[in-house]
Scaffold this motif. Structure first.
Motif, PDB file in Angstrom:
ATOM      1  N   SER A  41      31.630  42.276  30.799  1.00  0.00           N
ATOM      2  CA  SER A  41      31.522  41.799  32.131  1.00  0.00           C
ATOM      3  C   SER A  41      31.734  40.103  32.124  1.00  0.00           C
ATOM      4  CB  SER A  41      30.313  42.072  32.730  1.00  0.00           C
ATOM      5  OG  SER A  41      30.274  43.453  32.930  1.00  0.00           O
ATOM      6  N   ALA A  42      31.657  39.532  30.911  1.00  0.00           N
ATOM      7  CA  ALA A  42      31.685  38.221  30.522  1.00  0.00           C
ATOM      8  C   ALA A  42      33.070  37.728  30.393  1.00  0.00           C
ATOM      9  CB  ALA A  42      30.772  37.790  29.682  1.00  0.00           C
ATOM     10  N   ILE A  77      26.638  45.472  22.618  1.00  0.00           N
ATOM     11  CA  ILE A  77      26.940  43.921  22.561  1.00  0.00           C
ATOM     12  C   ILE A  77      28.273  43.561  22.124  1.00  0.00           C
ATOM     13  CG2 ILE A  77      26.332  41.647  21.504  1.00  0.00           C
ATOM     14  CD1 ILE A  77      23.503  42.913  20.633  1.00  0.00           C
ATOM     15  N   CYS A  78      28.886  42.773  23.235  1.00  0.00           N
ATOM     16  CA  CYS A  78      30.508  42.261  22.963  1.00  0.00           C
ATOM     17  C   CYS A  78      30.476  41.559  21.574  1.00  0.00           C
ATOM     18  CB  CYS A  78      30.857  41.555  24.055  1.00  0.00           C
ATOM     19  SG  CYS A  78      32.679  40.831  23.992  1.00  0.00           S
ATOM     20  N   PRO A  79      31.481  42.099  20.767  1.00  0.00           N
ATOM     21  CA  PRO A  79      31.791  41.603  19.327  1.00  0.00           C
ATOM     22  C   PRO A  79      32.524  40.228  19.327  1.00  0.00           C
ATOM     23  CG  PRO A  79      33.331  43.303  19.848  1.00  0.00           C
ATOM     24  CD  PRO A  79      32.434  43.449  20.826  1.00  0.00           C
ATOM     25  N   ARG A  80      32.833  39.922  20.657  1.00  0.00           N
ATOM     26  CA  ARG A  80      33.786  38.679  20.762  1.00  0.00           C
ATOM     27  C   ARG A  80      32.975  37.328  21.221  1.00  0.00           C
ATOM     28  NH1 ARG A  80      37.334  42.625  21.990  1.00  0.00           N
ATOM     29  NH2 ARG A  80      39.153  43.022  20.806  1.00  0.00           N
ATOM     30  N   CYS A  81      32.128  37.886  22.358  1.00  0.00           N
ATOM     31  CA  CYS A  81      31.475  36.761  23.052  1.00  0.00           C
ATOM     32  C   CYS A  81      29.977  37.069  22.971  1.00  0.00           C
ATOM     33  CB  CYS A  81      31.799  36.464  24.576  1.00  0.00           C
ATOM     34  SG  CYS A  81      31.474  37.769  25.667  1.00  0.00           S
ATOM     35  N   THR A  97      25.430  40.722  26.726  1.00  0.00           N
ATOM     36  CA  THR A  97      25.035  42.011  26.715  1.00  0.00           C
ATOM     37  C   THR A  97      25.131  42.797  27.899  1.00  0.00           C
ATOM     38  OG1 THR A  97      22.968  41.062  27.562  1.00  0.00           O
ATOM     39  CG2 THR A  97      23.135  41.259  25.166  1.00  0.00           C
ATOM     40  N   LYS A  98      25.889  42.192  29.001  1.00  0.00           N
ATOM     41  CA  LYS A  98      26.408  42.778  30.097  1.00  0.00           C
ATOM     42  C   LYS A  98      27.495  43.609  29.961  1.00  0.00           C
ATOM     43  CE  LYS A  98      26.490  42.256  35.334  1.00  0.00           C
ATOM     44  NZ  LYS A  98      26.287  41.417  36.114  1.00  0.00           N
ATOM     45  N   ILE A  99      27.251  44.876  29.626  1.00  0.00           N
ATOM     46  CA  ILE A  99      28.470  45.722  29.174  1.00  0.00           C
ATOM     47  C   ILE A  99      28.403  46.935  30.072  1.00  0.00           C
ATOM     48  CG2 ILE A  99      29.442  47.014  27.291  1.00  0.00           C
ATOM     49  CD1 ILE A  99      29.416  43.949  26.775  1.00  0.00           C
ATOM     50  N   TYR A 100      29.573  47.458  30.128  1.00  0.00           N
ATOM     51  CA  TYR A 100      29.726  48.892  30.856  1.00  0.00           C
ATOM     52  C   TYR A 100      30.735  49.715  30.127  1.00  0.00           C
ATOM     53  CZ  TYR A 100      33.818  47.063  33.441  1.00  0.00           C
ATOM     54  OH  TYR A 100      35.013  46.494  33.831  1.00  0.00           O
ATOM     55  N   LYS A 101      30.389  51.075  30.175  1.00  0.00           N
ATOM     56  CA  LYS A 101      31.201  51.975  29.364  1.00  0.00           C
ATOM     57  C   LYS A 101      32.231  52.508  30.167  1.00  0.00           C
ATOM     58  CE  LYS A 101      30.623  55.704  25.997  1.00  0.00           C
ATOM     59  NZ  LYS A 101      29.547  56.445  25.257  1.00  0.00           N
ATOM     60  N   ILE A 102      33.540  52.515  29.819  1.00  0.00           N
ATOM     61  CA  ILE A 102      34.465  53.296  30.409  1.00  0.00           C
ATOM     62  C   ILE A 102      34.837  54.580  29.993  1.00  0.00           C
ATOM     63  CG2 ILE A 102      37.216  52.922  30.737  1.00  0.00           C
ATOM     64  CD1 ILE A 102      36.851  50.246  29.698  1.00  0.00           C
ATOM     65  N   ALA A 103      34.603  55.410  31.138  1.00  0.00           N
ATOM     66  CA  ALA A 103      34.975  56.850  31.048  1.00  0.00           C
ATOM     67  C   ALA A 103      36.045  57.143  30.290  1.00  0.00           C
ATOM     68  CB  ALA A 103      34.787  57.687  32.219  1.00  0.00           C
ATOM     69  N   ALA A 104      36.152  58.365  29.293  1.00  0.00           N
ATOM     70  CA  ALA A 104      37.325  58.574  28.682  1.00  0.00           C
ATOM     71  C   ALA A 104      38.383  59.317  29.490  1.00  0.00           C
ATOM     72  CB  ALA A 104      36.923  59.489  27.497  1.00  0.00           C
TER      73      ALA A 104
END
Length: 317
Positions: free
Chosen positions: A63-64, A35-39, A42-49
């Motif tokens: 995404s928001a 979950i985005c700690p700022r807004c 729940t529409k979140i995606y992971k960035i590959a290391a």
């Protein structure tokens, strides 16, 4: 996963492997997904290391609001240069050491600088600080006060010459304790002790239906006007138990704190005393848990808690 993590093998892995520690904190903080700690989207995606592009592990993007974040954002871990597994190791040590764990010992154990260890421990104590209970103490409630500080013979000569007033001592700090028999404890640092502020503290935390147990101090006179009953034991006359009347539970709490001061910490300054009290309250109130369960309880409270170094240096007054 939670049950499995509390065995010795996985606990050892947790404090040795930073990736495993991060995944565990993510599991505790986001059991149903990031979950985005700022807004709070729940529409979140992971960035590959990607080490070549300096993209660290555990990075997400919302995404928001389009902001990037990791599980440490909005917690006591945010902006810390100490590895997350070392944080968890420190939390486990503080949760499992009955009389506390010193910053000097921590800096040697974790291999970090002493100032970092000192601030890290105060951040953890900040998390342990108990919120006001939803339900007031009830049943049999013991009320007692003590004084935290060194022995007079070890104090500065000028301090030793000052008069001792009442039951307190010059150079010591007053701590007021309320403990529900078989239940929780709440200790409070007080600048001074008198009947008015003790009764005010009791009215805020204790239900009117409670039965109050105290010693013979005049500060507790007329307590029965606010509560169901009030019984005392007279320590000056050698009376410590009379049926249900005693303050032995609160005396045990005080004894444990003083053993912590003498054997582990050696000194608690008035500025930080409230945090040390929170640490001891936290362990006592979860005394029936295992060390691992206590650590998990602390980890569940890290969100929304920040204590900057400058803040930790300010007086608690």
């Amino acid at each position: 996963m939670l049950k499995d993590i509390l065995n010795h093998e996985n606990l050892t892995k947790l404090i040795a492997d930073e990736d495993f520690a991060r995944e565990f904190v993510e599991f505790l903080r986001w059991p149903n997904g990031a979950i985005c700690p700022r807004c709070e989207a729940t529409k979140i995606y992971k960035i590959a290391a990607n080490p070549e592009k300096k993209v660290r592990k555990g990075l997400y993007k919302c995404s928001a609001c389009k902001k990037q974040f990791t599980v440490t954002v909005g917690t006591i871990f945010e902006d810390s240069h100490v590895a997350l597994n070392k944080w968890i190791h420190a939390i486990h040590l503080l949760c499992s050491s009955k009389k506390g764990f010193s910053a000097h010992q921590l800096h040697r154990t974790l291999g970090i600088r002493y100032p970092s260890a000192w601030h890290l421990m105060h951040r953890i104590r900040h998390v342990m600080a108990a919120e006001m209970p939803e339900v007031q103490f009830d049943g049999i409630v013991e009320a007692d006060e003590t004084y935290i500080g060194g022995k007079a013979k070890n104090m500065h000569a000028k301090v030793r010459k000052e008069k001792i007033q009442g039951r307190g001592a010059v150079g010591k700090e007053a701590v007021f304790t309320l403990v529900e028999r078989g239940g929780s404890v709440k200790t409070t640092h007080m600048a001074h002790v008198n009947g008015d502020n003790l009764k005010e503290a009791m009215r805020g935390l204790v239900a009117p239906t409670a039965k109050i147990m105290t010693d013979e101090s005049a500060a507790y006179n007329d307590v029965n006007q606010d509560f169901a009953s009030h019984e005392t034991v007279n320590h000056k006359k050698g009376e410590y138990v009379r049926d249900d009347a005693h303050v032995n539970t609160s005396e045990s709490v005080h004894s444990l704190m003083k053993r912590g001061v003498i054997g582990i910490y050696h000194h608690w300054s008035p500025t930080h005393l409230h945090r040390y009290l929170s640490e001891f309250d936290f362990r006592f109130n979860r005394r029936k848990m295992t060390d691992g369960e206590r650590m998990v309880e602390a980890l569940r409270k890290v969100e929304g808690k920040r204590l900057m170094y400058k803040q930790s240096k300010k007086s608690a007054e």
